[in-house]
Write a protein that holds these residues in place. Structure first.
Motif, PDB file in Angstrom:
ATOM      1  N   ALA A   1       0.818  -1.214   0.000  1.00 25.25           N
ATOM      2  CA  ALA A   1       0.000   0.000   0.000  1.00 25.25           C
ATOM      3  C   ALA A   1       0.849   1.261   0.000  1.00 25.25           C
ATOM      4  CB  ALA A   1      -0.941  -0.007   1.218  1.00 25.25           C
ATOM      5  N   ALA A   2       1.977   1.231   0.696  1.00 28.74           N
ATOM      6  CA  ALA A   2       2.813   2.439   0.787  1.00 28.74           C
ATOM      7  C   ALA A   2       3.545   2.716  -0.511  1.00 28.74           C
ATOM      8  CB  ALA A   2       3.806   2.295   1.937  1.00 28.74           C
ATOM      9  N   THR A   3       4.231   1.700  -1.045  1.00 32.20           N
ATOM     10  CA  THR A   3       4.990   1.926  -2.282  1.00 32.20           C
ATOM     11  C   THR A   3       4.066   2.099  -3.486  1.00 32.20           C
ATOM     12  OG1 THR A   3       5.249  -0.473  -2.566  1.00 32.20           O
ATOM     13  CG2 THR A   3       7.040   0.712  -1.447  1.00 32.20           C
ATOM     14  N   ALA A   4       2.862   1.552  -3.412  1.00 33.52           N
ATOM     15  CA  ALA A   4       1.919   1.689  -4.521  1.00 33.52           C
ATOM     16  C   ALA A   4       1.518   3.131  -4.761  1.00 33.52           C
ATOM     17  CB  ALA A   4       0.677   0.842  -4.271  1.00 33.52           C
ATOM     18  N   GLU A   5       1.729   3.998  -3.750  1.00 37.94           N
ATOM     19  CA  GLU A   5       1.383   5.410  -3.890  1.00 37.94           C
ATOM     20  C   GLU A   5       2.506   6.237  -4.499  1.00 37.94           C
ATOM     21  OE1 GLU A   5      -1.599   6.883  -3.459  1.00 37.94           O
ATOM     22  OE2 GLU A   5      -2.194   4.777  -3.312  1.00 37.94           O
ATOM     23  N   MET A   6       3.670   5.622  -4.723  1.00 40.43           N
ATOM     24  CA  MET A   6       4.744   6.349  -5.385  1.00 40.43           C
ATOM     25  C   MET A   6       4.324   6.676  -6.820  1.00 40.43           C
ATOM     26  SD  MET A   6       7.952   4.024  -4.016  1.00 40.43           S
ATOM     27  CE  MET A   6       9.221   4.943  -4.888  1.00 40.43           C
ATOM     28  N   THR A   7       4.695   7.865  -7.267  1.00 40.97           N
ATOM     29  CA  THR A   7       4.296   8.299  -8.608  1.00 40.97           C
ATOM     30  C   THR A   7       4.732   7.313  -9.679  1.00 40.97           C
ATOM     31  OG1 THR A   7       4.410  10.621  -7.945  1.00 40.97           O
ATOM     32  CG2 THR A   7       4.495  10.144 -10.306  1.00 40.97           C
ATOM     33  N   ALA A   8       5.982   6.849  -9.609  1.00 38.81           N
ATOM     34  CA  ALA A   8       6.504   5.935 -10.626  1.00 38.81           C
ATOM     35  C   ALA A   8       5.721   4.629 -10.649  1.00 38.81           C
ATOM     36  CB  ALA A   8       7.985   5.665 -10.369  1.00 38.81           C
ATOM     37  N   VAL A   9       5.275   4.176  -9.473  1.00 42.43           N
ATOM     38  CA  VAL A   9       4.517   2.928  -9.406  1.00 42.43           C
ATOM     39  C   VAL A   9       3.104   3.145  -9.949  1.00 42.43           C
ATOM     40  CG1 VAL A   9       3.641   1.125  -7.883  1.00 42.43           C
ATOM     41  CG2 VAL A   9       5.903   2.123  -7.468  1.00 42.43           C
ATOM     42  N   ARG A  10       2.461   4.220  -9.537  1.00 40.78           N
ATOM     43  CA  ARG A  10       1.100   4.511 -10.022  1.00 40.78           C
ATOM     44  C   ARG A  10       1.058   4.631 -11.543  1.00 40.78           C
ATOM     45  NH1 ARG A  10       0.948   8.856  -6.489  1.00 40.78           N
ATOM     46  NH2 ARG A  10       0.658  10.207  -8.326  1.00 40.78           N
ATOM     47  N   GLU A  11       2.099   5.260 -12.088  1.00 42.42           N
ATOM     48  CA  GLU A  11       2.130   5.516 -13.534  1.00 42.42           C
ATOM     49  C   GLU A  11       2.822   4.413 -14.327  1.00 42.42           C
ATOM     50  OE1 GLU A  11       0.547   8.034 -14.848  1.00 42.42           O
ATOM     51  OE2 GLU A  11      -0.041   8.855 -12.890  1.00 42.42           O
ATOM     52  N   GLY A  12       3.352   3.407 -13.632  1.00 43.87           N
ATOM     53  CA  GLY A  12       4.037   2.313 -14.327  1.00 43.87           C
ATOM     54  C   GLY A  12       5.296   2.753 -15.036  1.00 43.87           C
ATOM     55  N   ARG A  13       6.018   3.673 -14.419  1.00 44.01           N
ATOM     56  CA  ARG A  13       7.240   4.208 -15.043  1.00 44.01           C
ATOM     57  C   ARG A  13       8.441   3.367 -14.639  1.00 44.01           C
ATOM     58  NH1 ARG A  13       6.229  10.519 -13.384  1.00 44.01           N
ATOM     59  NH2 ARG A  13       4.365  10.891 -14.677  1.00 44.01           N
ATOM     60  N   TYR A  14       8.592   2.231 -15.287  1.00 41.81           N
ATOM     61  CA  TYR A  14       9.660   1.298 -14.973  1.00 41.81           C
ATOM     62  C   TYR A  14      10.639   1.199 -16.133  1.00 41.81           C
ATOM     63  CZ  TYR A  14       6.071  -0.293 -11.630  1.00 41.81           C
ATOM     64  OH  TYR A  14       5.106  -0.353 -10.659  1.00 41.81           O
ATOM     65  N   LEU A  15      11.915   1.212 -15.803  1.00 42.32           N
ATOM     66  CA  LEU A  15      12.971   0.878 -16.742  1.00 42.32           C
ATOM     67  C   LEU A  15      13.626  -0.390 -16.220  1.00 42.32           C
ATOM     68  CD1 LEU A  15      14.700   4.387 -17.127  1.00 42.32           C
ATOM     69  CD2 LEU A  15      12.696   3.511 -18.345  1.00 42.32           C
ATOM     70  N   THR A  16      14.073  -1.279 -17.092  1.00 45.65           N
ATOM     71  CA  THR A  16      14.718  -2.512 -16.639  1.00 45.65           C
ATOM     72  C   THR A  16      16.115  -2.631 -17.215  1.00 45.65           C
ATOM     73  OG1 THR A  16      13.791  -3.826 -18.454  1.00 45.65           O
ATOM     74  CG2 THR A  16      12.495  -3.688 -16.436  1.00 45.65           C
ATOM     75  N   VAL A  17      16.984  -3.258 -16.443  1.00 46.70           N
ATOM     76  CA  VAL A  17      18.361  -3.478 -16.859  1.00 46.70           C
ATOM     77  C   VAL A  17      18.795  -4.859 -16.382  1.00 46.70           C
ATOM     78  CG1 VAL A  17      19.251  -2.316 -14.780  1.00 46.70           C
ATOM     79  CG2 VAL A  17      20.718  -2.549 -16.791  1.00 46.70           C
ATOM     80  N   PRO A  18      19.406  -5.679 -17.240  1.00 44.29           N
ATOM     81  CA  PRO A  18      19.848  -7.015 -16.802  1.00 44.29           C
ATOM     82  C   PRO A  18      20.994  -6.913 -15.807  1.00 44.29           C
ATOM     83  CG  PRO A  18      20.602  -6.569 -19.037  1.00 44.29           C
ATOM     84  CD  PRO A  18      19.693  -5.433 -18.663  1.00 44.29           C
ATOM     85  N   PHE A  19      21.000  -7.792 -14.818  1.00 39.04           N
ATOM     86  CA  PHE A  19      22.012  -7.716 -13.765  1.00 39.04           C
ATOM     87  C   PHE A  19      23.441  -7.668 -14.299  1.00 39.04           C
ATOM     88  CE2 PHE A  19      24.941  -8.980 -10.543  1.00 39.04           C
ATOM     89  CZ  PHE A  19      24.434  -8.457  -9.358  1.00 39.04           C
ATOM     90  N   PRO A  20      23.818  -8.509 -15.283  1.00 38.09           N
ATOM     91  CA  PRO A  20      25.221  -8.474 -15.724  1.00 38.09           C
ATOM     92  C   PRO A  20      25.666  -7.123 -16.272  1.00 38.09           C
ATOM     93  CG  PRO A  20      24.145 -10.476 -16.480  1.00 38.09           C
ATOM     94  CD  PRO A  20      23.068  -9.589 -15.944  1.00 38.09           C
TER      95      PRO A  20
END
Length: 361
Positions: A318-337
């Motif tokens: 519930a707490a992190t779900a209120e972050m703007t990036a989470v609400r808006e689905g603003r995710y970037l991904t990077v492979p661990f290596p």
């Protein structure tokens, strides 16, 4: 699954990058007695000034050939190479991919503790190396297993890979005729740890590895190619903030202010909300992340802790779900290596820049 980060976070003051070398302590003396028969020793290149044995002054591509013996100061440990290594054990993806990128895959007799599959650009090269296609271990191999392969070099991604409880401590391996080399970006002593890490540091390792293996031409070409690619990236100029979320549940482990995550975010044009922490990675309270409310989240994608799992965790709390990036689905991904210093960092910048541009902001 073992931890994929080199150590617990430690706050460090800014220091100069180079200083007086400090020899690592001698340890595991019993190992030398027990396993001496396992080592073939490093091949001597002889006296490079002797008649008929002089090192060539140059190569066909115009670069200067390595003059052996070559001595390098690596994380404060003096390493001498009498000839270009022929039998190498690589530990971590960063070191394995370095040799593949330089066309030196045929020197790898074993790879271990890999963080994920190689990138598409190196897939063909990796497929031709049985030791990469079938790694020795998914963790740091033991000294006995390493010495049984009769390597002349162990190339490690972290200093902590080279201990008596790991692949063998550096002093003991040296006594057995096995050279060791740690990725300079992973040096932890204040006089050697890059502070902050820059792409010049990454390119310097490529150049030094090229010199060690007498592959200066390949190294120069790779550096030139990567510099050109990096120069072609236009950093985002919107002043966007970001949190680099690597691992952890109750307490997230994030990219801090002086390591590869910071270097990559700088190149992309993202402002790291954890930039004031003087370390490569750090523990970071969710309360701090929520308060910072970054515009985007950079999620590290690893087999043992996927980006999808992180998204589920963020959106179900519930707490992190209120972050703007989470609400808006603003995710970037990077492979661990691609998150540790190495030949994949430039590609990570290109990929993240493209993802960022595609976001609806």
């Amino acid at each position: 699954m073992p931890s994929r980060h080199p150590s617990s976070p430690v706050l460090r003051p800014r220091r100069g990058r180079r200083g007086a070398a400090a020899a690592s302590s001698l340890g595991a003396a019993g190992l030398a007695v027990l396993l001496a028969a396992c080592s073939s020793g490093t091949t001597s290149g002889g006296d490079p000034t002797a008649e008929g044995d002089a090192a060539p002054s140059g190569t066909t591509d115009g670069t200067t050939a390595t003059s052996y013996p070559l001595t390098v100061d690596d994380c404060g440990f003096e390493v001498t190479f009498d000839a270009a290594p022929e039998r190498v054990v690589t530990i971590k993806s960063s070191t394995t991919e370095m040799l593949l990128a330089l066309g030196l895959g045929d020197r790898i007799v074993a790879s271990a503790f890999l963080d994920g599959p190689v990138p598409d650009s190196l897939a063909d090269a990796a497929a031709q190396v049985p030791a990469v296609a079938e790694p020795l271990s998914d963790q740091v191999p033991g000294a006995e297993a390493v010495l049984g392969l009769e390597p002349d070099l162990v190339y490690a991604g972290w200093e902590s890979n080279l201990t008596a409880d790991g692949a063998g401590d550096r002093d003991t391996l040296a006594q057995l005729g096995v050279a060791t080399y740690v990725s300079p970006a992973a040096c932890k002593a204040p006089a050697y740890m890059p502070d902050p890490l820059t792409f010049d540091d990454v390119f310097a390792e490529i150049t030094e590895v090229g010199e060690i293996f007498d592959a200066q031409g390949a190294a120069a070409d790779l550096v030139a190619e990567q510099r050109a690619t990096l120069d072609g990236v236009t950093p985002d100029d919107r002043g966007l903030t970001a949190l680099w979320y690597s691992s952890g549940d109750d307490i997230p482990y994030v990219g801090a202010g002086i390591g590869a995550p910071q270097m990559i975010m700088d190149a992309v044009g993202l402002e790291n909300v954890a930039a004031d922490v003087e370390d490569t990675w750090t523990s970071y309270a969710w309360e701090e992340a929520i308060s910072a409310d970054p515009d985007v989240l950079v999620l590290v994608d690893a087999a043992w802790n996927t980006a999808e799992a992180k998204i589920e965790r963020l959106e179900s709390n519930a707490a992190t779900a209120e972050m703007t990036a989470v609400r808006e689905g603003r995710y970037l991904t990077v492979p661990f290596p691609a998150t540790e210093a190495g030949v994949r960092n430039v590609d990570a910048v290109v990929d993240l820049a493209a993802q960022l541009e595609a976001l609806d902001l």
